[in-house]
Design a protein around this motif. Structure first.
Motif, PDB file in Angstrom:
ATOM      1  N   MET B   1       0.853  -1.180   0.000  1.00 39.51           N
ATOM      2  CA  MET B   1       0.000   0.000   0.000  1.00 39.51           C
ATOM      3  C   MET B   1       0.890   1.231   0.000  1.00 39.51           C
ATOM      4  SD  MET B   1      -2.921   0.945   2.768  1.00 39.51           S
ATOM      5  CE  MET B   1      -1.922   0.451   4.149  1.00 39.51           C
ATOM      6  N   ILE B   2       0.668   2.115  -0.952  1.00 38.09           N
ATOM      7  CA  ILE B   2       1.472   3.342  -1.036  1.00 38.09           C
ATOM      8  C   ILE B   2       0.628   4.527  -0.551  1.00 38.09           C
ATOM      9  CG2 ILE B   2       2.707   4.898  -2.605  1.00 38.09           C
ATOM     10  CD1 ILE B   2       4.113   2.491  -3.186  1.00 38.09           C
ATOM     11  N   ILE B   3       1.201   5.268   0.354  1.00 36.14           N
ATOM     12  CA  ILE B   3       0.527   6.499   0.777  1.00 36.14           C
ATOM     13  C   ILE B   3       1.449   7.631   0.391  1.00 36.14           C
ATOM     14  CG2 ILE B   3      -0.343   7.798   2.768  1.00 36.14           C
ATOM     15  CD1 ILE B   3      -0.410   5.093   4.265  1.00 36.14           C
ATOM     16  N   GLU B   4       0.963   8.542  -0.426  1.00 38.50           N
ATOM     17  CA  GLU B   4       1.855   9.659  -0.737  1.00 38.50           C
ATOM     18  C   GLU B   4       1.090  10.958  -0.809  1.00 38.50           C
ATOM     19  OE1 GLU B   4       3.800   9.375  -4.525  1.00 38.50           O
ATOM     20  OE2 GLU B   4       2.273   8.000  -5.260  1.00 38.50           O
ATOM     21  N   GLY B   5       1.837  12.027  -0.656  1.00 43.47           N
ATOM     22  CA  GLY B   5       1.182  13.312  -0.712  1.00 43.47           C
ATOM     23  C   GLY B   5       2.193  14.411  -0.447  1.00 43.47           C
ATOM     24  N   SER B   6       1.716  15.633  -0.475  1.00 49.21           N
ATOM     25  CA  SER B   6       2.623  16.738  -0.155  1.00 49.21           C
ATOM     26  C   SER B   6       1.806  17.912   0.351  1.00 49.21           C
ATOM     27  CB  SER B   6       3.420  17.140  -1.394  1.00 49.21           C
ATOM     28  OG  SER B   6       2.539  17.668  -2.357  1.00 49.21           O
ATOM     29  N   PHE B   7       2.490  18.795   1.078  1.00 51.49           N
ATOM     30  CA  PHE B   7       1.847  20.027   1.532  1.00 51.49           C
ATOM     31  C   PHE B   7       2.921  21.088   1.675  1.00 51.49           C
ATOM     32  CE2 PHE B   7       2.879  17.345   5.154  1.00 51.49           C
ATOM     33  CZ  PHE B   7       3.569  18.204   6.002  1.00 51.49           C
ATOM     34  N   THR B   8       2.502  22.305   1.739  1.00 52.03           N
ATOM     35  CA  THR B   8       3.521  23.353   1.896  1.00 52.03           C
ATOM     36  C   THR B   8       3.307  24.083   3.221  1.00 52.03           C
ATOM     37  OG1 THR B   8       2.109  24.809   0.635  1.00 52.03           O
ATOM     38  CG2 THR B   8       3.948  23.811  -0.538  1.00 52.03           C
ATOM     39  N   VAL B   9       4.410  24.508   3.780  1.00 47.83           N
ATOM     40  CA  VAL B   9       4.378  25.224   5.060  1.00 47.83           C
ATOM     41  C   VAL B   9       5.252  26.448   4.908  1.00 47.83           C
ATOM     42  CG1 VAL B   9       4.874  25.069   7.512  1.00 47.83           C
ATOM     43  CG2 VAL B   9       4.270  23.019   6.256  1.00 47.83           C
ATOM     44  N   LYS B  10       4.811  27.525   5.508  1.00 51.42           N
ATOM     45  CA  LYS B  10       5.652  28.721   5.463  1.00 51.42           C
ATOM     46  C   LYS B  10       6.550  28.676   6.699  1.00 51.42           C
ATOM     47  CE  LYS B  10       5.216  33.650   4.602  1.00 51.42           C
ATOM     48  NZ  LYS B  10       5.431  34.048   3.241  1.00 51.42           N
ATOM     49  N   ALA B  11       7.797  28.312   6.498  1.00 51.00           N
ATOM     50  CA  ALA B  11       8.741  28.205   7.610  1.00 51.00           C
ATOM     51  C   ALA B  11      10.144  28.030   7.058  1.00 51.00           C
ATOM     52  CB  ALA B  11       8.381  27.000   8.468  1.00 51.00           C
ATOM     53  N   PRO B  12      11.134  28.413   7.844  1.00 52.15           N
ATOM     54  CA  PRO B  12      12.514  28.167   7.406  1.00 52.15           C
ATOM     55  C   PRO B  12      12.758  26.659   7.342  1.00 52.15           C
ATOM     56  CG  PRO B  12      12.444  29.636   9.319  1.00 52.15           C
ATOM     57  CD  PRO B  12      11.067  29.126   9.133  1.00 52.15           C
ATOM     58  N   GLN B  91       7.045  -0.741   7.093  1.00 53.71           N
ATOM     59  CA  GLN B  91       6.884   0.477   6.301  1.00 53.71           C
ATOM     60  C   GLN B  91       8.215   1.076   5.910  1.00 53.71           C
ATOM     61  OE1 GLN B  91       7.346   3.933   6.965  1.00 53.71           O
ATOM     62  NE2 GLN B  91       8.333   3.719   8.960  1.00 53.71           N
ATOM     63  N   LYS B  92       8.214   1.707   4.773  1.00 51.36           N
ATOM     64  CA  LYS B  92       9.390   2.425   4.281  1.00 51.36           C
ATOM     65  C   LYS B  92       8.884   3.792   3.864  1.00 51.36           C
ATOM     66  CE  LYS B  92      12.770  -0.558   2.111  1.00 51.36           C
ATOM     67  NZ  LYS B  92      13.133  -1.261   0.892  1.00 51.36           N
ATOM     68  N   THR B  93       9.489   4.827   4.409  1.00 50.33           N
ATOM     69  CA  THR B  93       8.991   6.154   4.084  1.00 50.33           C
ATOM     70  C   THR B  93      10.133   7.061   3.625  1.00 50.33           C
ATOM     71  OG1 THR B  93       7.257   5.915   5.727  1.00 50.33           O
ATOM     72  CG2 THR B  93       7.743   8.155   5.014  1.00 50.33           C
ATOM     73  N   GLN B 104       8.331  29.495   1.505  1.00 45.92           N
ATOM     74  CA  GLN B 104       7.515  28.289   1.611  1.00 45.92           C
ATOM     75  C   GLN B 104       8.387  27.041   1.440  1.00 45.92           C
ATOM     76  OE1 GLN B 104       3.978  28.055   1.653  1.00 45.92           O
ATOM     77  NE2 GLN B 104       3.210  29.963   0.813  1.00 45.92           N
ATOM     78  N   VAL B 105       8.024  26.013   2.199  1.00 43.69           N
ATOM     79  CA  VAL B 105       8.707  24.739   2.022  1.00 43.69           C
ATOM     80  C   VAL B 105       7.662  23.681   1.665  1.00 43.69           C
ATOM     81  CG1 VAL B 105      10.089  22.950   3.119  1.00 43.69           C
ATOM     82  CG2 VAL B 105      10.484  25.352   3.684  1.00 43.69           C
ATOM     83  N   GLU B 106       8.007  22.940   0.641  1.00 46.06           N
ATOM     84  CA  GLU B 106       7.096  21.866   0.283  1.00 46.06           C
ATOM     85  C   GLU B 106       7.588  20.564   0.915  1.00 46.06           C
ATOM     86  OE1 GLU B 106       5.110  20.506  -3.857  1.00 46.06           O
ATOM     87  OE2 GLU B 106       7.179  19.858  -3.563  1.00 46.06           O
ATOM     88  N   VAL B 107       6.712  19.948   1.670  1.00 45.82           N
ATOM     89  CA  VAL B 107       7.051  18.659   2.273  1.00 45.82           C
ATOM     90  C   VAL B 107       6.330  17.577   1.477  1.00 45.82           C
ATOM     91  CG1 VAL B 107       7.003  17.284   4.387  1.00 45.82           C
ATOM     92  CG2 VAL B 107       7.085  19.798   4.523  1.00 45.82           C
ATOM     93  N   SER B 108       7.095  16.663   0.895  1.00 43.32           N
ATOM     94  CA  SER B 108       6.423  15.571   0.202  1.00 43.32           C
ATOM     95  C   SER B 108       6.869  14.256   0.821  1.00 43.32           C
ATOM     96  CB  SER B 108       6.707  15.601  -1.291  1.00 43.32           C
ATOM     97  OG  SER B 108       8.084  15.570  -1.506  1.00 43.32           O
ATOM     98  N   TYR B 109       5.961  13.334   0.843  1.00 41.57           N
ATOM     99  CA  TYR B 109       6.269  12.068   1.493  1.00 41.57           C
ATOM    100  C   TYR B 109       5.677  10.927   0.693  1.00 41.57           C
ATOM    101  CZ  TYR B 109       1.514  12.917   2.979  1.00 41.57           C
ATOM    102  OH  TYR B 109       0.177  13.201   2.968  1.00 41.57           O
ATOM    103  N   LYS B 110       6.349   9.798   0.841  1.00 38.53           N
ATOM    104  CA  LYS B 110       5.845   8.605   0.185  1.00 38.53           C
ATOM    105  C   LYS B 110       6.121   7.420   1.102  1.00 38.53           C
ATOM    106  CE  LYS B 110       6.117   6.033  -4.092  1.00 38.53           C
ATOM    107  NZ  LYS B 110       6.751   5.860  -5.382  1.00 38.53           N
ATOM    108  N   SER B 111       5.075   6.749   1.499  1.00 37.95           N
ATOM    109  CA  SER B 111       5.228   5.598   2.387  1.00 37.95           C
ATOM    110  C   SER B 111       4.776   4.356   1.675  1.00 37.95           C
ATOM    111  CB  SER B 111       4.335   5.749   3.624  1.00 37.95           C
ATOM    112  OG  SER B 111       4.968   6.506   4.571  1.00 37.95           O
TER     113      SER B 111
END
Lengths: 291, 150, 162, 761, 72
Positions: B1-12, B91-93, B104-111
């Motif tokens: 099962m793959i869970i993936e997505g991304s979001f952006t946060v305003k932060a250093p 799990q492997k992420t 802005q920083v984009e955080v993307s992840y894939k598990s």
């Protein structure tokens, strides 16, 4: 392997509610048990107390009158609903749905109350009953209340019932004039749960304009859900094939299905679209014929 | 099962990175997390409780950071078991942080999560939809948390 | 765990047994009463091999707690034959070759029997097929089973015809 | 149908084991209980690939009610076994693994306890330290250079390769005026026997082991158990009570048999192991998934020139019977046609998933799905009638498959005609409805002895009692296919007695002659020949007495029919068989009359002594928008030589159809991360009564010289054509070419959508 | 031209047929012979399986032919 439990067999609803009040989170209620026993046998569910209400005959009834509509007691079996003359006459879609619910053996023992309380989003009765604008009467030691079925489900296998509450009755309003409901689930084997399911109820006025539409999707999200955008496509309009198509598209967009081995998310959305279109049309065609 | 997505946060980006590696952050954001403990620099133990209707599971997890490239890339692998042996989960992420401008920083992840045992065999549909919920909530919580820090 | 007293009738013989309340009906029949004609083929209420009649209704014995049938009448495959004479449905199964490995047969017979008792004149073949949809068979492809039930429904096994 | 010249054969009879089965008296291994019996449960690997570092079961042993725990390292000889005993390399499975697990569900340890529940609880108390290894579950990945190695010495995880070829393929492709190539993907399928794997083993301190088990071949299990347990074959008694289905999945040694035996040897008590349905899914074997490449060259008039196939099969973790299936895939891929040149390269690749093995059809259903669809597409491309194209290139009586087989009987042409006629009679069908057709052929028992059996392939002993009743002892195994009835009928016919005079004894290695058992459609032809020979041997002895007793002129022939022993020239002159038996035994110093028969095919080519042919038609309605298929009717034209057991024959063909439709449409068996995703009957879809179409069987009259009374295979071969017939129906109704089996509703809907979108552009 | 398999000495119709036999048998001695010729059994087998034509068979056939003189 089923984990051990203490078995309680109340002799009356009152007694059952007292037991529920006493054991709250430590107990489970079994009625027909056609779903519960499966998960218990897998070891996925364990409970300290099991309250068996299957034998509560005071909840085993089907009553109908033109004013109050239909009332089905919680321990009424699927088979009793399927074979009820008054339901066949007033709510043919319910009989139709029951015919396709699992197998005769399961319908002989399984109950409507148990099915609704189990809150499986792939269950058959919930979408149809929601389309029929049904409510659920629940009770606890403190008293009774009714919850509209479209607010009854909160999440996968979760209902709006508080600990200590029990499903007592399903209530369906008397059929409105020029109203028809159609239901179809998509599955490869008739007796299976639906990969997705759609129930559509359409009310038209004398001129053929859609007065009300209730479109309910089964197994298309963590609970059965109303497709309100799709309903909006139809309400207030003269219904045409193009509109049914549009309603299907809307439903397919607003649902939130999860992909699994039986069908991907994309396919489920596609099927929701197709079935919504087909069922809306079927309900409309029937409604036209109704007095 | 793959869970993936991304979001952006305003932060250093560095601040985000530091935060992500704190057990408290994860514990606070992960729905159902009962305990997250840092065993050593790269190993975390976690206990997670999840409930789907009548089905309750308690997963004991050990996660290892296998590849750390601050402050942009993180890989972790984990393995765990339900305490009543209903299932075994691996799990492997991979998490990537990327500055997309404008602070802005984009955080993307894939598990990639795989399960065996009763849970997986019987509850594929249930677990998949639950995972989706957990993921949604985690992302939401994390975003909230980041906002409050920044 | 405290055992509970269960009183029920199996094939017209009364039984009083003490069971752990988690005992399933099929377990009570096989392990406590000792009738092994009723089989078990899955853990998920899917296959119907454990079908028995409870007060005349076909029910899957693995989907019911034994305690739930307290005071009720159970009929298993062993109860079909009366005084050494096969029930018409059993004879029809033999005549049509409606079984192969035989593992699903007991459940099939019980579903068929309950259906015929309830619906002596099915309106079409599909009605029979739907009545049997709770029972899996890996060998026969079902058609011989359907033919056997149909033959009984058509009255081919009425005593005056035999 | 022509008039029946036989008294017992080709009549409708009740199955000899029918009464027991319809009254619930039939006892399966599942029902066996012995005094003092313990219950065993198996701890299984959660990893697709891992080394076992340490197993600590001390806590489990302390659990009240637990009697013993066994592990591969401590309690077994660690012998690797396999059904291909002639090839040591391919004996690669220890059952209870010693140091490494290669698939999820592989047995790691086993517990014996006083109840099943305690045994199950004790499993949770066993701690296993694994070193998890990288795994691979797809053959195309497993064969790559840096894929993890699953077995030492099998470079690139190639388990076995098989080549079949004849003619100059290159030249024949040159000759072809039209060449088409396609890649297909075939999924696995589960045997899904109603009775799961089960065994009750009883080892006694005198060194003897008795085991009741659900098996297709008691003899194989006797021999295999002897090898792994270090016992003499003769000290192991394998009893097969009623068997709840086999379909090719129950003649290799399985975890239930092995673990029950090892536990019983440790405790010296009877131990019963019954697989749960879930265990049966994850830890028995399955039909082989394949990647399949086919290139076919034909002339414009439809004459077949050349065919080339390259196949990669997902062998799973162990060899088992999969190696045989690999060969048969290639062989039957050429069926039932004449190719000027043919080449098949098959590669069986180890992967970290459930091992694959033989299953009804034995590799051929996969081959036919590809072959018969491609042929349909070619005919369509060339504007030819596909049935006529098949006829033009089909096998015929006397045809020799170069270097492989000679076809002694073949009803293909008549079968094509029959199906053509049916198709025409259906007229024009409504929209979204079409008829799909597919042809196939199959063997009647394999001429393979990779097992290295020193015994005849089939044997039978016929004993006649003084009252004329007959004990027929066979090693053939009844698994529901009706072999007991078929063999009893052959015996009754050959002896000239009534069916009810025959009692069949089988499934007991102490009392039945050795026989390879029930697989590869062996029983009717091979065990049938042995039975006929044994009956004739006994009859000859009887007739010697009859000759002496009746005092006819020596020039006359005697025979027995329907219990009457008579002079063939003057049938009214003779005596009762039953009276004769009494006197004959007296004449033999009171000894019963014993006839023996045996059969091993020799000089019959490489594959099988005989071949059956069939053409399948399916009338299918397709809802292309959803992918839903409704099969309205199935018509089979089938050539099985002389039918023996009419009712059994129809049952076998209908049963085959249900399984084959499952392979083609319903029975999806996905594997993710080495794990079967639907190991239960809720998620694994078996066809049920409402979906099953009505089936019509058209018998094609042929006579197989090698078969008993001209009979050959029926019921296994028919698992071959349906998937392709479904595909062909979809093709005619929608124009879609479905290259994956099972053909999933989702795939149809998706392809339809794409087709329409393309058309719009 | 009939040839002899350099490993098991079976007589085959021609070098390509012999190569096919060697790949098909594929047991340890046959594989080992490939290595002695500086060939990779498995790579050639894969090429043969995944690419059109008969390149691997022809190549190995050439080696078989060369080996014949040492065999007779």
């Amino acid at each position: 392997m089923i984990h051990d439990f203490t078995y309680l067999q109340p002799g009356s609803v009152k007694e059952a509610l007292a037991m529920l009040a006493e054991h709250k989170d430590d107990c489970k209620v079994i009625c027909g048990g056609q779903s519960l026993l499966i998960v218990m046998r897998q070891g996925l569910v364990q409970t300290e107390y099991l309250i068996d209400i299957k034998g509560l005959n005071e909840l085993n009834y089907i009553k109908y009158d033109d004013k109050g509509g239909l009332k089905i007691g919680a321990t009424t079996t699927h088979r009793a609903i399927e074979k009820s003359d008054v339901i066949a006459k007033k709510y043919p879609v319910l009989v139709d749905m029951e015919h396709k619910l699992a197998s005769i053996q399961v319908r002989n023992w399984g109950t409507i109350g148990g099915n609704l309380a189990h809150a499986d989003s792939a269950g058959d009765p919930a979408p149809v009953l929601t389309a029929l604008n049904a409510t659920v009467k629940v009770g606890s030691a403190k008293g009774e209340r009714t919850i509209p079925l479209d607010e009854f489900y909160t999440d996968l296998f979760e209902t709006a019932m508080e600990p200590g509450e029990l499903v007592l009755e399903v209530q369906v309003p008397a059929p409105a004039p020029k109203t028809a409901t159609a239901y179809q689930k998509f599955n490869l084997l008739e007796s299976d749960q639906g990969i997705v399911a759609v129930a559509v109820s359409i009310t038209i006025d004398a001129g053929g304009t859609c007065k009300e539409a209730r479109i309910v999707l089964g197994n298309a999200a963590s609970t059965s859900i109303r497709a309100k955008n799709a309903e909006a496509v139809l309400v207030g309009k003269k219904l045409t094939d193009a509109l049914f198509e549009k309603a299907g598209e809307a439903a397919s967009q607003e649902c939130e299905p999860v992909g699994d081995i039986h069908a991907s998310e994309e396919y489920r959305r596609h099927l929701i679209g197709v079935l919504t279109r087909r069922m809306a049309k079927a309900a409309f065609e029937q409604a036209k014929k109704m007095g | 099962m793959i869970i993936e997505g991304s979001f952006t946060v305003k932060a250093p980006i560095q601040k985000l990175w530091d935060m992500l590696l704190q057990p408290e952050t994860l514990a606070a954001c992960l729905p159902g997390a009962e305990k997250i403990e840092k065993i050593d620099e790269t190993t975390y133990d976690a206990v997670m409780k999840q409930k789907v209707g009548p089905i309750k599971v308690k997963l004991a997890f050990r996660n290892k950071l296998t590849n750390i490239q601050p402050p942009t890339h993180l890989e972790l692998e984990g393995e765990g078991e339900d305490v009543t042996k209903l299932g075994h989960i691996k799990q492997k992420t991979i998490v990537d942080l990327k500055e997309v401008g404008d602070g802005q920083v984009e955080v993307s992840y894939k598990s990639d999560v795989s399960m065996v045992g009763k849970l997986a065999m019987f509850g594929d549909r249930i677990m998949k939809s639950k995972a989706k919920d957990v993921e949604k909530e985690f992302t939401k919580n994390l975003q909230e948390k980041m906002k409050s820090v920044v | 765990m405290e055992k509970k007293l269960l009183r029920f009738t199996v094939n017209e013989a009364p039984y009083e047994i003490y069971v752990n309340p988690k005992t399933l009906l099929v377990e009570a029949i096989r392990d406590h009463v000792g009738l092994t004609g009723t089989k078990r083929g899955c853990e998920t209420v899917s296959c119907g091999a454990c079908t028995v009649m409870v007060d005349g209704m076909a029910v899957k014995g693995c989907s019911v707690l034994a305690m739930q049938v307290d005071g009720m009448k159970i009929t298993t495959v062993e109860g079909l034959e009366k005084n050494g004479k096969l029930d018409p449905i059993q004879t029809a199964f033999l005549d049509e070759g409606a079984f192969q490995c035989g593992f699903c047969t007991s459940g099939m017979l019980m579903s068929a029997k309950a259906f015929l008792d309830e619906t002596p004149k099915p309106k079409d073949e599909m009605e029979i097929r739907r009545a049997m949809e709770g029972n899996l068979c890996r060998c026969t492809g079902y058609n011989a089973i359907i033919r056997a039930i149909d033959a009984v429904a058509k009255g081919n096994y009425r005593e005056d015809k035999q | 149908m022509s008039e029946n010249k036989y008294s017992v054969l080709n009549t409708r009879v009740h199955n000899v084991d029918g009464h027991a089965k319809v009254t619930g008296r039939a006892t399966y291994t599942f029902d066996v209980t012995l005094p003092g019996m313990l219950y065993g449960k198996i701890l299984r690997s959660p990893h697709p690939h891992a080394k076992i570092l340490k197993i600590d079961y001390s806590e489990a042993l302390k659990f009240p009610g637990v009697i013993a725990v066994v592990t591969g390292k401590e309690d077994t000889l660690g012998v690797k076994q396999g059904i291909w005993r002639r090839y040591k390399d391919l004996c690669d499975e220890a059952i209870l693994t010693v140091d490494k697990v290669r698939y999820i569900g592989e047995p790691v340890a086993a517990v014996a306890a006083v109840s099943e529940e305690i045994a199950e609880q004790a499993l949770d108390l066993i701690n296993v330290d694994y070193e998890v290894l990288p795994f691979v579950d797809d053959p195309m990945e497993a064969i790559k250079k840096d894929a993890p190695l699953i077995h030492e010495g099998f470079e690139r995880n190639v388990n076995v390769t098989r080549q079949i070829s004849w003619g100059d393929v290159e030249e024949a492709f040159e000759e072809a005026e039209y060449v088409r190539e396609d890649w297909f993907k075939l999924g696995g399928q589960h045997h899904m026997c109603m009775e799961t794997r089960a065994a009750v083993a009883n080892y006694t301190p005198d060194g003897k082991l008795t085991i009741y088990t659900s098996t297709q071949s008691a003899y194989y299990h006797q021999a295999l158990l002897a090898g792994v347990l270090g016992l003499r074959e003769g000290n192991i008694r394998v009893l097969a009570p009623y068997v709840g289905g086999g379909f090719g999945g129950k003649f290799e040694l399985d975890g239930a048999q092995f673990c029950a035996s090892v536990l019983s040897m440790k405790c010296c008590k009877p131990v019963k192991v019954v697989f749960s349905r879930e265990e049966d899914f994850i830890a028995s074997k399955r039909r082989t998934p394949m990647y399949y490449y086919v290139r076919t060259g034909v002339k414009k008039d439809g004459t077949f020139c050349a065919r080339e196939a390259k196949v990669f099969t997902n062998g799973g973790a162990y060899t088992g019977m999969g190696a045989t299936a690999l060969y048969l895939t290639g062989f039957f891929h050429s069926f039932p046609y004449r190719w000027k040149a043919y080449r098949y390269d098959g590669y069986r690749v180890y992967t970290n998933s459930l091992p694959s093995t033989s299953m009804r059809g034995f590799g051929a259903p996969q081959a036919m799905f590809c072959s018969e669809q491609q042929i349909e597409w070619i005919a369509n491309d060339l504007g030819l009638d596909p049935i006529e194209m098949r006829r033009k290139n089909g096998h015929y009586e006397g045809y020799e498959v170069p270097g492989q087989a000679t076809i002694a009987s073949c009803g293909l042409d008549q079968a094509l005609t029959a199906i053509q006629k049916w198709k025409t009679s259906k007229g024009k069908l409504p929209k979204n409805r079409a008829i799909g057709i597919s042809a196939a052929g199959f063997m009647s028992g394999g001429i393979f002895n990779w097992f290295d059996s020193p015994y005849s392939f089939s044997s039978a002993v016929v004993t006649i009692n003084h009252d004329g009743t007959v004990e027929l002892h066979v090693g053939a195994q009844e698994i529901g296919q009706g072999s007991s009835t078929t063999l009893a009928m052959i015996c009754a016919e050959a002896l000239g007695v009534k069916l009810e005079d025959i009692k069949v004894h089988m499934g007991d290695t102490d009392h039945s002659p050795a026989d390879l058992g029930a697989w590869g459609s062996r029983q009717t032809l091979m065990a049938g020949n042995a039975t006929k020979m044994a009956a004739e041997d006994a009859k000859k002895q009887l007739l010697e007495f009859a000759n002496a007793k009746l005092g006819f002129n020596i020039i006359y022939d005697l025979d027995i029919k329907q219990g009457w022993v008579y002079n063939v020239a003057r049938p009214e002159r003779g005596m009762s068989y039953y009276d004769l038996c009494k006197e004959a035994l007296r004449g033999k110093e009171g000894q019963r009359i014993i006839g023996r028969g045996f059969y091993t095919p020799r000089r019959k080519g490489m594959i099988s002594p005989a071949y059956s042919y069939m053409v399948q038609g399916l009338d299918v309605e397709i809802d292309p928008e959803t992918g839903y298929l409704k099969i309205h009717e199935s018509v089979t034209a089938h050539d099985c030589g002389q039918p023996i057991n009419t009712l059994g024959l129809i049952g076998q063909l209908e049963g085959a159809a249900s399984m084959a439709i499952g392979f083609g449409y319903y029975e999806y068996l996905p594997v993710e991360d080495g794990k079967i995703m639907n190991p239960n009957l809720v998620d694994y879809k078996l066809i049920r009564a409402p979906e099953m179409p009505s089936c019509q069987v058209i018998e094609i009259d042929t006579y197989e010289p090698e078969g008993p009374y001209g009979a050959k295979e029926a019921g296994e071969g028919l698992t071959n054509p349906h998937a392709a017939a479904l595909g062909n129906a979809i093709f005619y109704a929608t124009g879609l070419q479905m290259k994956e089996a099972p053909i999933r509703a989702e795939a149809i809907a998706k392809a339809w959508k794409e087709k329409n979108e393309k058309a719009k552009k | 031209m009939s040839v002899i398999c350099p490993v098991c000495k079976k007589v085959k119709k021609n070098p390509v047929d012999c190569a096919r036999h060697m790949f098909g048998t594929g047991d340890k001695p046959h594989r080992a012979w490939f290595e002695t010729q500086g060939l990779s059994f498995i790579d050639l087998l894969l090429d043969q399986a995944t690419q059109p034509g008969n390149k691997s068979y022809e190549l190995v056939g050439g080696y078989v032919e060369k080996a014949q003189k040492d065999l007779t």
